[in-house]
Motif scaffolding. Structure first.
Motif, short mmCIF file in Angstrom:
data_model
loop_
_atom_site.label_atom_id
_atom_site.label_comp_id
_atom_site.label_asym_id
_atom_site.label_seq_id
_atom_site.Cartn_x
_atom_site.Cartn_y
_atom_site.Cartn_z
N CYS A 57 34.35 -9.50 -38.32
CA CYS A 57 33.06 -9.87 -37.72
C CYS A 57 33.23 -11.11 -36.87
CB CYS A 57 32.03 -10.13 -38.81
SG CYS A 57 30.42 -10.61 -38.16
N GLU A 58 32.83 -11.03 -35.62
CA GLU A 58 32.75 -12.26 -34.82
C GLU A 58 31.28 -12.64 -34.72
OE1 GLU A 58 34.08 -12.34 -30.69
OE2 GLU A 58 33.83 -14.51 -30.65
N PHE A 59 30.98 -13.89 -35.07
CA PHE A 59 29.62 -14.41 -34.87
C PHE A 59 29.55 -15.03 -33.49
CE2 PHE A 59 29.55 -13.90 -39.39
CZ PHE A 59 28.23 -13.58 -39.66
N ASN A 82 29.98 -7.47 -33.90
CA ASN A 82 29.59 -8.67 -33.17
C ASN A 82 28.21 -9.08 -33.64
OD1 ASN A 82 29.09 -10.72 -31.36
ND2 ASN A 82 29.13 -9.44 -29.51
N ALA A 83 28.13 -10.18 -34.39
CA ALA A 83 26.86 -10.67 -34.95
C ALA A 83 26.35 -11.77 -34.02
CB ALA A 83 27.07 -11.18 -36.36
N GLU A 84 25.48 -11.41 -33.11
CA GLU A 84 25.15 -12.26 -31.94
C GLU A 84 23.65 -12.53 -31.88
OE1 GLU A 84 26.75 -13.87 -28.92
OE2 GLU A 84 24.58 -14.10 -28.78
N LEU A 85 23.31 -13.76 -31.46
CA LEU A 85 21.90 -14.16 -31.38
C LEU A 85 21.17 -13.51 -30.19
CD1 LEU A 85 19.70 -16.20 -32.46
CD2 LEU A 85 20.55 -17.78 -30.73
N GLN A 88 20.40 -9.37 -25.38
CA GLN A 88 20.86 -8.79 -24.10
C GLN A 88 22.35 -8.44 -24.11
OE1 GLN A 88 20.18 -10.70 -20.34
NE2 GLN A 88 17.97 -10.66 -20.58
N TYR A 89 23.13 -9.19 -24.91
CA TYR A 89 24.55 -8.88 -24.98
C TYR A 89 24.79 -7.47 -25.56
CZ TYR A 89 26.20 -13.64 -23.94
OH TYR A 89 26.49 -14.84 -23.33
N GLY A 90 23.80 -6.97 -26.31
CA GLY A 90 23.93 -5.63 -26.89
C GLY A 90 24.20 -4.57 -25.84
N GLN A 102 22.12 -7.93 -33.87
CA GLN A 102 21.44 -9.15 -33.40
C GLN A 102 21.00 -9.96 -34.61
OE1 GLN A 102 17.99 -8.67 -30.88
NE2 GLN A 102 18.07 -10.82 -30.25
N THR A 103 21.59 -11.14 -34.76
CA THR A 103 21.29 -11.98 -35.92
C THR A 103 21.72 -13.41 -35.63
OG1 THR A 103 21.58 -12.18 -38.31
CG2 THR A 103 23.52 -11.51 -37.10
N THR A 104 21.59 -14.27 -36.62
CA THR A 104 22.04 -15.66 -36.41
C THR A 104 23.09 -16.04 -37.45
OG1 THR A 104 21.40 -17.98 -36.57
CG2 THR A 104 19.92 -16.40 -37.64
N HIS A 126 26.28 -25.01 -30.07
CA HIS A 126 25.00 -24.48 -29.56
C HIS A 126 23.92 -24.41 -30.64
CE1 HIS A 126 26.74 -23.50 -25.72
NE2 HIS A 126 27.73 -22.87 -26.31
N LEU A 127 24.21 -24.90 -31.84
CA LEU A 127 23.26 -24.74 -32.95
C LEU A 127 22.24 -25.89 -32.95
CD1 LEU A 127 25.72 -23.41 -35.67
CD2 LEU A 127 24.27 -22.12 -34.09
N ILE A 128 21.54 -25.98 -31.85
CA ILE A 128 20.66 -27.12 -31.58
C ILE A 128 19.38 -27.06 -32.43
CG2 ILE A 128 19.29 -28.20 -29.73
CD1 ILE A 128 22.42 -28.31 -29.46
C1 LIG Z 1 30.09 -20.37 -25.65
S1 LIG Z 1 29.56 -18.74 -26.01
C2 LIG Z 1 31.04 -18.06 -26.71
C3 LIG Z 1 31.09 -16.55 -26.69
C4 LIG Z 1 32.29 -15.94 -27.41
N1 LIG Z 1 32.36 -16.41 -28.78
C5 LIG Z 1 33.56 -16.25 -26.71
O1 LIG Z 1 34.34 -17.07 -27.21
O2 LIG Z 1 33.79 -15.68 -25.62
C6 LIG Z 1 28.54 -19.02 -27.46
C7 LIG Z 1 27.95 -17.76 -28.05
O3 LIG Z 1 27.28 -18.09 -29.26
C8 LIG Z 1 26.06 -17.35 -29.32
N2 LIG Z 1 25.15 -18.01 -30.27
C9 LIG Z 1 24.47 -19.17 -30.11
N3 LIG Z 1 23.76 -19.44 -31.23
C10 LIG Z 1 24.02 -18.43 -32.11
C11 LIG Z 1 23.58 -18.15 -33.43
N4 LIG Z 1 22.73 -18.93 -34.09
N5 LIG Z 1 24.05 -17.04 -34.05
C12 LIG Z 1 24.91 -16.19 -33.40
N6 LIG Z 1 25.34 -16.41 -32.14
C13 LIG Z 1 24.91 -17.52 -31.49
C14 LIG Z 1 25.60 -17.35 -27.89
O4 LIG Z 1 24.62 -16.37 -27.64
C15 LIG Z 1 26.91 -17.09 -27.15
O5 LIG Z 1 27.20 -15.74 -27.06
#
Ligand SMILES: C[S@@+](CC[C@H](N)C(=O)[O-])C[C@H]1O[C@@H](n2cnc3c(N)ncnc32)[C@H](O)[C@@H]1O
Length: 262
Positions: A57-59, A82-85, A88-90, A102-104, A126-128
């Motif tokens: 799994c890649e988050f 791919n566990a992605e926030l 649209q990436y889907g 689609q998850t966090t 990016h976890l602001i």
């Molecule tokens: C800098 S990009 C890196 C993309 C990919 N990991 C790569 O190395 O090519 C950061 C990714 O993290 C995702 N992201 C940000 N916050 C997230 C969260 N809470 N849970 C899952 N994905 C998240 C963004 O949507 C984006 O796709």
């Protein structure tokens, strides 16, 4: 809590950056997770043999660039998630084999002990949250969540862009917040009205990892200094950036004692 709406808008705005292996990001950001994983699997043949199909799994995998590299190296063997926030990436996954969820990363809603290998590449900055303290809490919480969804004995790989000056990390966070408030867009610095960035130093990242998993269970902590393009170096703030790779192994539970009680 992450300010999810802001982060989603940022990546929807920059969707092309992470959907193409030939894109500009791939030539600047080194791939540390993939070569490490391939070498590690060669050194741990039993791991692969005992775990078929390997569940990976890649988050925050964006368009699935890293997962596609894994698929190309390991063939059709692994099950890729791919566990992605950003939803649209889907529609933009580069490989049909990738299952998009689609998850966090902060609360994945995936079952405990599910994956053999878990990856997060450049997600933590990016976890602001509402402020820097909450952002650091989010970044620390990731380790607990990744450990939770990883199977015992499984491997967790975290690649993160770091800045080796703590004051620069703090200042960049506040400046990016201000720029976001002013709705600035500066294409050459990848600044959008929703870009807020919270880098850590390598030591700060390691301290967060250590709070969840003692170093005895770490496989590696590597740091590579990045040669930043001139325009970034001129900002001084970004002149000391690099990439850290942490490889952590979730402990196996201790075998139950067979000694009989008197
Ligand atoms: C800098 S990009 C890196 C993309 C990919 N990991 C790569 O190395 O090519 C950061 C990714 O993290 C995702 N992201 C940000 N916050 C997230 C969260 N809470 N849970 C899952 N994905 C998240 C963004 O949507 C984006 O796709």
């Amino acid at each position: 809590m992450q300010q999810q709406d802001k982060v989603i808008r940022q990546f929807e705005d920059q969707i092309d950056l992470y959907t193409d292996l030939a894109g500009p990001e791939s030539s600047v950001v080194p791939f540390l997770v993939t070569p490490y994983l391939f070498d590690w699997l060669k050194e741990h043949e039993a791991f692969l043999a005992e775990r078929t199909p390997l569940k990976i799994c890649e988050f925050g995998g964006g368009g699935g660039i890293v997962l596609q590299m894994i698929e190309e190296e390991l063939g059709g063997q692994p099950l890729l998630v791919n566990a992605e926030l950003v939803g649209q990436y889907g529609q933009r996954q580069i490989s049909d084999s990738i299952r998009f969820v689609q998850t966090t990363i902060l609360q994945a809603g995936l079952a405990n002990d599910t994956f053999d290998v878990v990856i997060a590449r450049n997600v933590l900055h990016h976890l602001i949250g509402a402020n820097l303290r909450q952002t650091r809490q989010n970044q620390g919480h990731v380790f607990a969540e990744l450990l939770r969804v990883t199977k015992p004995g499984g491997l967790i790989l975290i690649q993160e862009q770091v800045n080796q000056r703590p004051w620069a990390c703090t200042l960049l966070y506040h400046l990016s917040r201000l720029a976001s408030r002013l709705k600035l867009r500066i294409e050459s610095f990848e600044v959008t009205p929703n870009t807020v960035i919270a880098y850590m130093t390598r030591r700060q990242l390691e301290a967060l990892a250590e709070a969840s998993l003692p170093r005895a269970h770490w496989q590696a902590s590597q740091y590579t200094r990045r040669s930043m393009p001139l325009r970034w170096r001129l900002t001084v703030l970004m002149s000391n950036n690099g990439d850290t790779l942490l490889a952590l192994r979730k402990p196996q539970p201790a075998p139950a004692s067979t000694a009989r009680q008197p």
